[in-house]
Design a protein around this motif. Structure first.
Motif, PDB file in Angstrom:
ATOM      1  N   VAL A  74     -25.802 -14.946 -37.543  1.00  0.00           N
ATOM      2  CA  VAL A  74     -26.228 -16.272 -37.991  1.00  0.00           C
ATOM      3  C   VAL A  74     -25.140 -17.309 -37.720  1.00  0.00           C
ATOM      4  CG1 VAL A  74     -26.682 -17.640 -40.078  1.00  0.00           C
ATOM      5  CG2 VAL A  74     -27.894 -15.484 -39.713  1.00  0.00           C
ATOM      6  N   CYS A  75     -23.893 -16.900 -37.865  1.00  0.00           N
ATOM      7  CA  CYS A  75     -22.754 -17.808 -37.686  1.00  0.00           C
ATOM      8  C   CYS A  75     -22.245 -17.833 -36.248  1.00  0.00           C
ATOM      9  CB  CYS A  75     -21.615 -17.412 -38.623  1.00  0.00           C
ATOM     10  SG  CYS A  75     -22.017 -17.583 -40.370  1.00  0.00           S
ATOM     11  N   GLY A  76     -22.977 -17.217 -35.335  1.00  0.00           N
ATOM     12  CA  GLY A  76     -22.564 -17.237 -33.937  1.00  0.00           C
ATOM     13  C   GLY A  76     -21.266 -16.512 -33.676  1.00  0.00           C
ATOM     14  N   CYS A  77     -20.905 -15.560 -34.567  1.00  0.00           N
ATOM     15  CA  CYS A  77     -19.661 -14.772 -34.443  1.00  0.00           C
ATOM     16  C   CYS A  77     -18.419 -15.663 -34.461  1.00  0.00           C
ATOM     17  CB  CYS A  77     -19.676 -13.910 -33.175  1.00  0.00           C
ATOM     18  SG  CYS A  77     -20.940 -12.623 -33.205  1.00  0.00           S
ATOM     19  N   ASP A  78     -18.524 -16.813 -35.094  1.00  0.00           N
ATOM     20  CA  ASP A  78     -17.401 -17.750 -35.200  1.00  0.00           C
ATOM     21  C   ASP A  78     -16.696 -17.526 -36.543  1.00  0.00           C
ATOM     22  OD1 ASP A  78     -15.896 -20.180 -35.883  1.00  0.00           O
ATOM     23  OD2 ASP A  78     -16.836 -21.055 -34.112  1.00  0.00           O
ATOM     24  N   SER A  79     -15.442 -17.098 -36.501  1.00  0.00           N
ATOM     25  CA  SER A  79     -14.701 -16.745 -37.720  1.00  0.00           C
ATOM     26  C   SER A  79     -14.576 -17.914 -38.687  1.00  0.00           C
ATOM     27  CB  SER A  79     -13.299 -16.231 -37.354  1.00  0.00           C
ATOM     28  OG  SER A  79     -13.384 -15.050 -36.600  1.00  0.00           O
ATOM     29  N   MET A  80     -14.417 -19.114 -38.149  1.00  0.00           N
ATOM     30  CA  MET A  80     -14.260 -20.279 -39.014  1.00  0.00           C
ATOM     31  C   MET A  80     -15.542 -20.547 -39.804  1.00  0.00           C
ATOM     32  SD  MET A  80     -12.997 -24.120 -38.007  1.00  0.00           S
ATOM     33  CE  MET A  80     -11.372 -23.499 -37.556  1.00  0.00           C
ATOM     34  N   ILE A  81     -16.679 -20.482 -39.103  1.00  0.00           N
ATOM     35  CA  ILE A  81     -17.961 -20.701 -39.772  1.00  0.00           C
ATOM     36  C   ILE A  81     -18.223 -19.580 -40.769  1.00  0.00           C
ATOM     37  CG2 ILE A  81     -20.464 -20.885 -39.440  1.00  0.00           C
ATOM     38  CD1 ILE A  81     -19.885 -22.061 -36.672  1.00  0.00           C
ATOM     39  N   ILE A  82     -17.922 -18.340 -40.373  1.00  0.00           N
ATOM     40  CA  ILE A  82     -18.126 -17.187 -41.254  1.00  0.00           C
ATOM     41  C   ILE A  82     -17.334 -17.361 -42.545  1.00  0.00           C
ATOM     42  CG2 ILE A  82     -17.655 -14.713 -41.547  1.00  0.00           C
ATOM     43  CD1 ILE A  82     -18.298 -14.412 -38.541  1.00  0.00           C
ATOM     44  N   GLY A  83     -16.077 -17.789 -42.434  1.00  0.00           N
ATOM     45  CA  GLY A  83     -15.238 -17.990 -43.608  1.00  0.00           C
ATOM     46  C   GLY A  83     -15.839 -18.989 -44.573  1.00  0.00           C
ATOM     47  N   ASN A  84     -16.363 -20.096 -44.037  1.00  0.00           N
ATOM     48  CA  ASN A  84     -16.991 -21.118 -44.884  1.00  0.00           C
ATOM     49  C   ASN A  84     -18.238 -20.569 -45.578  1.00  0.00           C
ATOM     50  OD1 ASN A  84     -15.081 -23.013 -44.104  1.00  0.00           O
ATOM     51  ND2 ASN A  84     -16.322 -23.795 -42.423  1.00  0.00           N
ATOM     52  N   GLU A  85     -19.030 -19.797 -44.830  1.00  0.00           N
ATOM     53  CA  GLU A  85     -20.265 -19.260 -45.404  1.00  0.00           C
ATOM     54  C   GLU A  85     -19.972 -18.188 -46.450  1.00  0.00           C
ATOM     55  OE1 GLU A  85     -23.018 -20.698 -44.981  1.00  0.00           O
ATOM     56  OE2 GLU A  85     -22.386 -21.995 -43.351  1.00  0.00           O
ATOM     57  N   ILE A  86     -18.918 -17.405 -46.263  1.00  0.00           N
ATOM     58  CA  ILE A  86     -18.543 -16.395 -47.251  1.00  0.00           C
ATOM     59  C   ILE A  86     -18.186 -17.064 -48.578  1.00  0.00           C
ATOM     60  CG2 ILE A  86     -16.708 -14.762 -47.887  1.00  0.00           C
ATOM     61  CD1 ILE A  86     -16.745 -13.735 -45.030  1.00  0.00           C
ATOM     62  N   ASP A  87     -17.432 -18.161 -48.512  1.00  0.00           N
ATOM     63  CA  ASP A  87     -17.074 -18.893 -49.737  1.00  0.00           C
ATOM     64  C   ASP A  87     -18.333 -19.337 -50.481  1.00  0.00           C
ATOM     65  OD1 ASP A  87     -14.419 -18.590 -49.158  1.00  0.00           O
ATOM     66  OD2 ASP A  87     -14.175 -20.583 -48.280  1.00  0.00           O
ATOM     67  N   LYS A  88     -19.308 -19.836 -49.732  1.00  0.00           N
ATOM     68  CA  LYS A  88     -20.558 -20.316 -50.325  1.00  0.00           C
ATOM     69  C   LYS A  88     -21.349 -19.157 -50.939  1.00  0.00           C
ATOM     70  CE  LYS A  88     -22.776 -22.978 -47.542  1.00  0.00           C
ATOM     71  NZ  LYS A  88     -23.668 -23.373 -46.421  1.00  0.00           N
ATOM     72  N   LEU A  89     -21.430 -18.048 -50.214  1.00  0.00           N
ATOM     73  CA  LEU A  89     -22.222 -16.897 -50.662  1.00  0.00           C
ATOM     74  C   LEU A  89     -21.628 -16.239 -51.907  1.00  0.00           C
ATOM     75  CD1 LEU A  89     -22.925 -15.367 -47.149  1.00  0.00           C
ATOM     76  CD2 LEU A  89     -24.680 -16.188 -48.725  1.00  0.00           C
ATOM     77  N   THR A  90     -20.298 -16.083 -51.916  1.00  0.00           N
ATOM     78  CA  THR A  90     -19.668 -15.419 -53.059  1.00  0.00           C
ATOM     79  C   THR A  90     -19.709 -16.298 -54.315  1.00  0.00           C
ATOM     80  OG1 THR A  90     -17.502 -16.198 -52.259  1.00  0.00           O
ATOM     81  CG2 THR A  90     -18.162 -13.952 -51.665  1.00  0.00           C
ATOM     82  N   ALA A  91     -19.597 -17.600 -54.126  1.00  0.00           N
ATOM     83  CA  ALA A  91     -19.685 -18.506 -55.280  1.00  0.00           C
ATOM     84  C   ALA A  91     -21.076 -18.445 -55.902  1.00  0.00           C
ATOM     85  CB  ALA A  91     -19.363 -19.936 -54.848  1.00  0.00           C
ATOM     86  N   TYR A  92     -22.077 -18.307 -55.054  1.00  0.00           N
ATOM     87  CA  TYR A  92     -23.455 -18.260 -55.545  1.00  0.00           C
ATOM     88  C   TYR A  92     -23.795 -16.900 -56.168  1.00  0.00           C
ATOM     89  CZ  TYR A  92     -28.597 -18.227 -55.318  1.00  0.00           C
ATOM     90  OH  TYR A  92     -29.933 -18.112 -55.623  1.00  0.00           O
ATOM     91  N   SER A  93     -23.338 -15.811 -55.539  1.00  0.00           N
ATOM     92  CA  SER A  93     -23.754 -14.472 -55.947  1.00  0.00           C
ATOM     93  C   SER A  93     -22.944 -13.889 -57.093  1.00  0.00           C
ATOM     94  CB  SER A  93     -23.694 -13.525 -54.734  1.00  0.00           C
ATOM     95  OG  SER A  93     -24.546 -13.972 -53.716  1.00  0.00           O
ATOM     96  N   GLY A  94     -21.705 -14.364 -57.264  1.00  0.00           N
ATOM     97  CA  GLY A  94     -20.864 -13.801 -58.319  1.00  0.00           C
ATOM     98  C   GLY A  94     -20.610 -12.325 -58.066  1.00  0.00           C
ATOM     99  N   SER A  95     -20.923 -11.477 -59.030  1.00  0.00           N
ATOM    100  CA  SER A  95     -20.696 -10.036 -58.876  1.00  0.00           C
ATOM    101  C   SER A  95     -21.911  -9.317 -58.294  1.00  0.00           C
ATOM    102  CB  SER A  95     -20.361  -9.418 -60.237  1.00  0.00           C
ATOM    103  OG  SER A  95     -21.425  -9.633 -61.163  1.00  0.00           O
ATOM    104  N   ASN A  96     -22.960 -10.053 -57.964  1.00  0.00           N
ATOM    105  CA  ASN A  96     -24.171  -9.441 -57.421  1.00  0.00           C
ATOM    106  C   ASN A  96     -24.051  -9.186 -55.920  1.00  0.00           C
ATOM    107  OD1 ASN A  96     -25.544  -9.587 -59.930  1.00  0.00           O
ATOM    108  ND2 ASN A  96     -25.964 -11.761 -59.563  1.00  0.00           N
ATOM    109  N   GLU A  97     -24.919  -8.326 -55.418  1.00  0.00           N
ATOM    110  CA  GLU A  97     -24.915  -8.037 -53.979  1.00  0.00           C
ATOM    111  C   GLU A  97     -25.486  -9.214 -53.199  1.00  0.00           C
ATOM    112  OE1 GLU A  97     -26.717  -4.858 -50.686  1.00  0.00           O
ATOM    113  OE2 GLU A  97     -27.201  -4.639 -52.811  1.00  0.00           O
ATOM    114  N   ILE A  98     -24.853  -9.499 -52.066  1.00  0.00           N
ATOM    115  CA  ILE A  98     -25.354 -10.537 -51.167  1.00  0.00           C
ATOM    116  C   ILE A  98     -26.359  -9.881 -50.226  1.00  0.00           C
ATOM    117  CG2 ILE A  98     -24.734 -12.125 -49.310  1.00  0.00           C
ATOM    118  CD1 ILE A  98     -21.970 -12.383 -50.687  1.00  0.00           C
ATOM    119  N   THR A  99     -27.587 -10.325 -50.261  1.00  0.00           N
ATOM    120  CA  THR A  99     -28.656  -9.747 -49.458  1.00  0.00           C
ATOM    121  C   THR A  99     -28.972 -10.648 -48.263  1.00  0.00           C
ATOM    122  OG1 THR A  99     -30.396 -10.866 -50.696  1.00  0.00           O
ATOM    123  CG2 THR A  99     -29.647  -8.718 -51.535  1.00  0.00           C
ATOM    124  N   LYS A 100     -29.810 -10.135 -47.366  1.00  0.00           N
ATOM    125  CA  LYS A 100     -30.254 -10.934 -46.224  1.00  0.00           C
ATOM    126  C   LYS A 100     -30.987 -12.179 -46.704  1.00  0.00           C
ATOM    127  CE  LYS A 100     -32.995 -10.619 -41.973  1.00  0.00           C
ATOM    128  NZ  LYS A 100     -33.955 -11.701 -42.274  1.00  0.00           N
TER     129      LYS A 100
END
Length: 348
Positions: A183-209
């Motif tokens: 989804v992030c086009g294998c771009d590490s910078m974009i991936i890093g930004n999206e990980i921050d967003k996903l973990t903030a939203y999911s907390g201790s829950n599993e991140i799903t598709k």
């Protein structure tokens, strides 16, 4: 000392085995920046940056200040560290470049010098660095390490993604991590930004598709591939939905058209390869798919069996004609694109 791969470089720097010279470049600029920071943090202790760290902008390169900094003795430390960002050797005259090469060849053992590139392409869009940049790179390689940071494949990135997400307190499966990379086009910078967003939203829950689809801004190619597949199987409702999503994101019609063309071409190539008995890996080699985008031909192989070769060929013809219209007519490009999509959906 010479060209090194990222994993070997990472292991050496983590162990504190520093070279005096480094040259970092490549498409994955997030990795370039991360390794610059890694080398600097190993060479200069926190709190000593004022005396032992000197940063230079290659676009406004001051030879005298650079020389003084590199020749300075470290203050109560083992190293003085100098970094030079985006120095285009092609802008240097022959005498200056030759002087620089001679200077770095005799750089003091107490100096760590890092050339790194995050906003300038030393290859100028070609396969290899331009002549003068290659000359500087080769000079660094004689006494230090040169690393080309290329985009990794989704599977290669999945492990690092999972590790970062686990460290933050969330979790993710390997399959979903690889999907996030795509989804992030294998771009590490974009991936890093999206990980921050996903973990903030999911907390201790599993991140799903489903979480990725909900929160992450899909890259153009991802939506365009879905659109191309919908067109190929004549799914009018889904095709128009995907087109409307891209239009709502204010993506330029020309960019959408080229993305659809690229993904339709993937399907066409896969269909051709299947008819010739070629495997995905063979097709990737035949058509020059690099490792980080090989998943495109793999995905196309998975779906191409469902589509008619005649329909794919007709779609390519319509897209070619639309390209000519966009370049020659004054009609609104979005109207031309919508007409093309409707024609492809209706073609026999």
């Amino acid at each position: 000392m010479a060209a090194v791969i990222e994993s070997d470089l990472k292991a050496a720097v983590k162990m504190g085995k520093l070279d005096n010279l480094y040259y970092f470049y490549g498409k994955d600029i997030a990795a370039v920046e991360n390794f610059r920071k890694m080398v600097v943090s190993k060479a200069v202790k926190k709190g000593d940056e004022t005396y032992n760290l000197h940063a230079f902008d290659g676009k406004n390169f001051d030879i005298n200040e650079f020389t003084d900094a590199c020749e300075a003795l470290p203050m109560f430390a083992e190293y003085v560290c100098c970094t030079v960002s985006d120095l285009n050797a092609e802008t240097l005259n022959a005498d200056t470049l030759n002087w620089l090469i001679k200077f770095i060849g005799d750089i003091p053992d107490t100096t760590v010098l890092v050339f790194y590139y995050t906003s300038f392409d030393v290859t100028d869009g070609k396969k290899y660095p331009t002549p003068k940049n290659k000359k500087l790179m080769d000079a660094v390689a004689k006494k230090g390490s040169v690393c080309n940071f290329v985009y990794k494949t989704p599977d290669m990135l999945a492990k690092d993604i999972a590790a970062k997400i686990t460290k933050s307190g969330s979790s993710i499966s390997k399959q979903t991590a690889a999907y996030l990379a795509q989804v992030c086009g294998c771009d590490s910078m974009i991936i890093g930004n999206e990980i921050d967003k996903l973990t903030a939203y999911s907390g201790s829950n599993e991140i799903t598709k489903e979480t990725v689809d909900l929160l992450c801004t899909l890259q153009l190619d991802t939506n365009a591939f879905d659109l191309a597949k919908a067109i190929a199987r004549r799914d009018k409702a889904l095709a128009m939905k995907k087109l409307n999503e891209l239009e709502a994101e204010k993506v330029e019609p020309v960019a959408i058209m080229y993305a659809i063309t690229g993904n339709m071409l993937d399907l066409y190539r896969a269909k051709t390869a299947l008819g010739s008995g070629r495997a995905p890996s063979e097709a990737a080699a035949d058509f020059g798919y690099s490792a980080n985008i090989k998943f495109r031909i793999d995905n196309a192989f998975r779906d191409a069996r469902l589509f008619s070769m005649g329909h794919l060929r007709k779609c390519m013809q319509i897209l070619t004609e639309t390209d000519v219209k966009m370049k020659s007519l004054k009609t609104d490009n979005m109207i031309l694109l919508e007409e093309a999509v409707i024609q492809m959906l209706s073609s026999k």
